[in-house]
Design an enzyme around this catalytic site. Structure first.
Site, PDB file in Angstrom:
ATOM      1  CE  LYS A  69      33.783 -48.205  58.686  1.00 42.83           C
ATOM      2  NZ  LYS A  69      32.640 -47.325  58.885  1.00 42.83           N
ATOM      3  CD  GLN A  99      32.354 -49.789  64.603  1.00 43.03           C
ATOM      4  OE1 GLN A  99      31.137 -49.642  64.552  1.00 43.03           O
ATOM      5  NE2 GLN A  99      33.178 -49.283  63.708  1.00 43.03           N
ATOM      6  N   PRO A 125      30.948 -52.874  59.338  1.00 46.65           N
ATOM      7  CG  PRO A 125      31.850 -51.435  60.958  1.00 46.65           C
ATOM      8  CD  PRO A 125      32.176 -52.140  59.676  1.00 46.65           C
ATOM      9  CG  MET A 126      26.577 -51.279  57.353  1.00 48.49           C
ATOM     10  SD  MET A 126      25.717 -51.515  55.782  1.00 48.49           S
ATOM     11  CE  MET A 126      26.104 -53.229  55.427  1.00 48.49           C
ATOM     12  CB  ALA A 127      24.179 -49.453  63.656  1.00 49.58           C
ATOM     13  N   GLY A 149      33.812 -46.755  51.329  1.00 50.62           N
ATOM     14  CA  GLY A 149      33.044 -45.693  50.685  1.00 50.62           C
ATOM     15  C   GLY A 149      32.757 -45.986  49.227  1.00 50.62           C
ATOM     16  CG  ASP A 150      30.686 -43.861  47.133  1.00 56.22           C
ATOM     17  OD1 ASP A 150      29.713 -43.979  47.911  1.00 56.22           O
ATOM     18  OD2 ASP A 150      31.111 -42.770  46.738  1.00 56.22           O
ATOM     19  CB  CYS A 164      29.025 -43.364  64.366  1.00 50.54           C
ATOM     20  SG  CYS A 164      27.237 -43.183  64.375  1.00 50.54           S
TER      21      CYS A 164
HETATM   22  C1  LIG Z   1      22.807 -48.440  57.753  1.00 50.54           C
HETATM   23  C2  LIG Z   1      24.259 -48.176  58.024  1.00 50.54           C
HETATM   24  C3  LIG Z   1      24.772 -48.413  59.285  1.00 50.54           C
HETATM   25  C4  LIG Z   1      26.129 -48.167  59.557  1.00 50.54           C
HETATM   26  N1  LIG Z   1      26.609 -48.441  60.790  1.00 50.54           N
HETATM   27  C5  LIG Z   1      27.939 -48.314  61.025  1.00 50.54           C
HETATM   28  C6  LIG Z   1      28.496 -48.696  62.282  1.00 50.54           C
HETATM   29  O1  LIG Z   1      27.796 -49.166  63.187  1.00 50.54           O
HETATM   30  N2  LIG Z   1      29.834 -48.529  62.446  1.00 50.54           N
HETATM   31  C7  LIG Z   1      30.639 -48.013  61.473  1.00 50.54           C
HETATM   32  O2  LIG Z   1      31.829 -47.877  61.673  1.00 50.54           O
HETATM   33  N3  LIG Z   1      30.137 -47.663  60.269  1.00 50.54           N
HETATM   34  C8  LIG Z   1      28.826 -47.811  60.031  1.00 50.54           C
HETATM   35  N4  LIG Z   1      28.336 -47.504  58.785  1.00 50.54           N
HETATM   36  C9  LIG Z   1      29.248 -47.031  57.733  1.00 50.54           C
HETATM   37  C10 LIG Z   1      29.706 -48.154  56.829  1.00 50.54           C
HETATM   38  O3  LIG Z   1      30.463 -49.112  57.538  1.00 50.54           O
HETATM   39  C11 LIG Z   1      30.555 -47.618  55.655  1.00 50.54           C
HETATM   40  O4  LIG Z   1      31.760 -47.081  56.130  1.00 50.54           O
HETATM   41  C12 LIG Z   1      29.802 -46.541  54.862  1.00 50.54           C
HETATM   42  O5  LIG Z   1      28.481 -46.957  54.605  1.00 50.54           O
HETATM   43  C13 LIG Z   1      30.497 -46.223  53.543  1.00 50.54           C
HETATM   44  O6  LIG Z   1      30.497 -47.321  52.698  1.00 50.54           O
HETATM   45  P1  LIG Z   1      29.478 -47.456  51.433  1.00 50.54           P
HETATM   46  O7  LIG Z   1      29.478 -46.108  50.723  1.00 50.54           O
HETATM   47  O8  LIG Z   1      30.129 -48.560  50.632  1.00 50.54           O
HETATM   48  O9  LIG Z   1      28.143 -47.815  51.984  1.00 50.54           O
HETATM   49  C14 LIG Z   1      26.983 -47.694  58.527  1.00 50.54           C
HETATM   50  C15 LIG Z   1      26.448 -47.464  57.257  1.00 50.54           C
HETATM   51  C16 LIG Z   1      25.115 -47.701  56.980  1.00 50.54           C
HETATM   52  C17 LIG Z   1      24.599 -47.453  55.600  1.00 50.54           C
END
Ligand SMILES: Cc1cc2nc3c(=O)[nH]c(=O)nc-3n(C[C@H](O)[C@H](O)[C@H](O)COP(=O)(O)O)c2cc1C
Length: 325
Positions: A146, A74, A20-22, A208-209, A107
């Site tokens: 999460k 979510q 999920p990414m807002a 993460g990453d 979050c």
């Molecule tokens: C722009 C953005 C929006 C995000 N929005 C949410 C969200 O709405 N809910 C959530 O659980 N995590 C959210 N995350 C976290 C990601 O789901 C993920 O756990 C986090 O970016 C780590 O993964 P990465 O290092 O591979 O990016 C968001 C991350 C980014 C970058």
């Protein structure tokens, strides 16, 4: 079969999930990833308080587009009774295509944690458990959570919280290997994800990453996670889902996508946004992701931010295509 078993089976079919990414994972974004191997995809997080008075615009964040076979929704908030009502409302609106409901305890945004929502729930485990129980009691689908590894580095309570949530009937947990205080900085601690997976019997999703197909496969092999989330790693690279699966299953090295293929994908993404949500402003962000590494990328980025309509974006892609050719 329990909900946890159902999820374990779904994760085994395609263990690389769209996180999920807002502000990012709208229908257009999800469809781009689904057409390239993503099976389970999440909505942007929605407020349980907001859903009580939701109009069609808010519901558009939740209800999948016609082309989408499923959705994971979510929710965030801090009031158990609001979660209970939101779960019922989401089930009614989304119907059969709802795979699971996820509760956001990850979050770190200021405006969220100051209300005791998101990652702040890691600091109030009793309330976190109460919320989970309220959601589980009304849900006809799996409820997942999460979380982060802890709110701050001296309170890394993810394993304990995960055990508590498992007792409350949560079917799976996802762990982003950073503390809330870290926001998105530093390196994600994958060993902390593994610790949670060792502490519970329900499946765990690692996050993460995961920026490359190789990283997705490494997380699956190096931790006891049953699946991994791809978040920022999908920026301009919706192919990561099929690439990571092919690498994981068959050892296939991910192909290099040339400028022509990347520009075709950008066109496709722009068209999906145009068709599914009249939010062309979002295109300014994702368009630059597809242009990364192309000749004159900096110059094109300057032009992208001036585009406002679908037609302007498409005309610009014509220009970039001509330049690349
Ligand atoms: C722009 C953005 C929006 C995000 N929005 C949410 C969200 O709405 N809910 C959530 O659980 N995590 C959210 N995350 C976290 C990601 O789901 C993920 O756990 C986090 O970016 C780590 O993964 P990465 O290092 O591979 O990016 C968001 C991350 C980014 C970058």
């Amino acid at each position: 079969m329990s909900f946890s078993d159902d999820l374990r089976k779904l994760y085994a079919e395609q263990p690389i999930l769209l996180a999920p990414m807002a502000g990012v994972t709208d229908a257009a974004y999800r469809i781009m990833c689904r057409r390239r191997g993503a099976r389970l995809a999440f909505s942007e997080m929605v407020s349980v308080a907001g859903l009580a008075y939701a109009n069609d615009k808010t519901w558009r964040l939740v209800v999948p587009a016609d082309e989408e076979p499923q959705i994971c929704v979510q929710l965030f908030g801090s009031k158990p009774e609001q979660f209970a009502s939101a779960v019922e409302a989401v089930q009614e609106r989304v119907g059969d295509r709802l795979t699971l409901i996820d509760i956001n305890m990850a979050c770190p945004a200021r405006k969220v944690i100051t209300k005791g929502e998101g990652s702040a729930l890691m600091e109030t485990p009793e309330l976190a458990e109460e919320i989970a129980r309220a959601a589980v009691a009304r849900a006809q689908v799996p409820v997942t959570v999460k979380m982060r590894i802890g709110f701050r580095s001296d309170a890394r309570n993810a394993p304990e919280l995960a055990r508590r949530l498992e007792d409350a009937g949560v079917a799976a947990v996802a762990v982003h290997g950073r503390t809330a205080k870290q926001l998105y900085t530093g390196q994600a601690d994958w060993s902390a994800i593994d610790e949670v997976a060792q502490a519970v019997s329900i499946p765990v999703v690692g996050s993460g990453d995961v920026f490359t197909a190789d990283a997705a496969v490494r997380m699956l092999r190096e931790t006891a996670a049953s699946a991994v989330f791809v978040a920022r790693g999908s920026y301009g690279n919706p192919w990561i889902f099929e690439d990571a699966l092919a690498l994981y299953r068959d050892g296939v090295t991910p192909p290099v996508r040339d400028a022509r293929e990347r520009l075709a994908a950008l066109r496709e993404h722009l068209t999906l946004v145009h068709e599914h949500l009249p939010l062309m402003a979002r295109a300014r962000t994702f368009a630059t992701w597809y242009l990364k590494g192309m000749p004159h990328a900096a110059q094109w980025r300057g032009r992208v931010v001036q585009c406002t309509t679908y037609e302007e974006f498409m005309a610009l892609v014509d220009e970039i295509e001509a330049d690349v050719a």
